[in-house]
Motif scaffolding. Structure first.
Motif, mmCIF file in Angstrom:
data_model
loop_
_atom_site.group_PDB
_atom_site.id
_atom_site.type_symbol
_atom_site.label_atom_id
_atom_site.label_comp_id
_atom_site.label_asym_id
_atom_site.label_seq_id
_atom_site.Cartn_x
_atom_site.Cartn_y
_atom_site.Cartn_z
ATOM 1 N N LEU A 140 47.154 41.099 46.445
ATOM 2 C CA LEU A 140 46.479 41.303 45.158
ATOM 3 C C LEU A 140 45.481 40.185 44.857
ATOM 4 O O LEU A 140 44.397 40.447 44.315
ATOM 5 N N ILE A 141 45.818 38.962 45.195
ATOM 6 C CA ILE A 141 44.885 37.850 44.972
ATOM 7 C C ILE A 141 43.607 38.084 45.779
ATOM 8 O O ILE A 141 42.496 37.865 45.286
ATOM 9 N N GLY A 142 43.741 38.548 47.030
ATOM 10 C CA GLY A 142 42.561 38.869 47.823
ATOM 11 C C GLY A 142 41.707 39.927 47.150
ATOM 12 O O GLY A 142 40.478 39.804 47.069
ATOM 13 N N LEU A 143 42.356 40.984 46.639
ATOM 14 C CA LEU A 143 41.612 42.031 45.920
ATOM 15 C C LEU A 143 40.937 41.467 44.676
ATOM 16 O O LEU A 143 39.773 41.778 44.384
ATOM 17 N N TRP A 144 41.667 40.645 43.931
ATOM 18 C CA TRP A 144 41.117 40.061 42.713
ATOM 19 C C TRP A 144 39.887 39.206 43.031
ATOM 20 O O TRP A 144 38.859 39.309 42.362
ATOM 21 N N GLU A 145 39.994 38.360 44.060
ATOM 22 C CA GLU A 145 38.855 37.517 44.438
ATOM 23 C C GLU A 145 37.666 38.361 44.886
ATOM 24 O O GLU A 145 36.520 38.045 44.551
ATOM 25 N N GLY A 146 37.939 39.409 45.652
ATOM 26 C CA GLY A 146 36.862 40.292 46.092
ATOM 27 C C GLY A 146 36.159 40.937 44.920
ATOM 28 O O GLY A 146 34.919 40.965 44.846
ATOM 29 N N TRP A 147 36.931 41.434 43.979
ATOM 30 C CA TRP A 147 36.388 42.095 42.790
ATOM 31 C C TRP A 147 35.661 41.101 41.888
ATOM 32 O O TRP A 147 34.496 41.303 41.533
ATOM 33 N N ARG A 148 36.331 40.030 41.504
ATOM 34 C CA ARG A 148 35.763 39.092 40.528
ATOM 35 C C ARG A 148 34.541 38.354 41.061
ATOM 36 O O ARG A 148 33.661 37.973 40.290
ATOM 37 N N SER A 149 34.474 38.168 42.382
ATOM 38 C CA SER A 149 33.312 37.491 42.973
ATOM 39 C C SER A 149 32.099 38.410 43.015
ATOM 40 O O SER A 149 30.968 37.948 43.162
#
Length: 169
Positions: A149-158
């Motif tokens: 989920l952190i990977g997804l969050w970073e991908g999205w938020r970046s």
């Protein structure tokens, strides 16, 4: 890249390489010491050279059986994929002129491969679980789910993988 010993045999675990890369990134970000940048680049090259197809995307398989959880090599881990996605996002933020965003996007695509097809995504009636150990039975290890989920969050938020927002939510 780091080598670990399992049962007396030297091997490379993708998750260990990813952690080494993330640590190298953070050390470089803080200190700007070129040795950490060199380490980071070696890890990124390793990931690029060892990527295999996983559905429409790419992934890094574990090449060791894990009989206690019913896993036969090769198998893909949500923890590793999350770390790899984070690593490519951070590499892109350091150097947007390189192809890191393409690798991040291809890594994100691997999140859509169900366990039944060799991936790490387990579809449930109430949602999705990204499995650290995608064996025959649901096991939902918090660490693997959290870092996927952190990977997804970073991908999205970046903004590098804005499509990851739906998967994160």
């Amino acid at each position: 890249v780091p080598i670990v010993f399992l049962n007396g045999k030297a091997c490379v675990l993708p998750v260990t390489v990813a952690l080494y890369g993330l640590g190298s990134h953070d050390a470089f970000f803080v200190s700007r010491d070129q040795c950490y940048h060199t380490q980071l680049m070696r890890v990124l090259c390793w990931f690029e050279n060892h990527a295999v197809c996983l559905g429409e995307g790419i992934g890094w398989p574990n090449e060791q059986d894990l009989p206690v959880l019913g896993l036969k090599a090769p198998w893909f881990c949500g923890l590793t994929q999350g770390f790899a996605l984070s690593l490519f996002i951070r590499a892109y933020q350091l150097d947007p002129s390189r192809h890191w965003s393409t690798l991040a996007h291809k890594t994100w695509l691997s999140y859509h491969v169900p366990v039944e097809q060799g991936g790490f995504r387990r579809n449930l009636c109430d949602g999705v679980i990204y499995e650290e150990y995608p064996g025959p039975e649901l096991d939902c290890v918090f660490n693997g789910m959290c870092h996927a989920l952190i990977g997804l969050w970073e991908g999205w938020r970046s903004g590098v993988v804005s499509e990851a927002e739906r998967d994160f939510k």
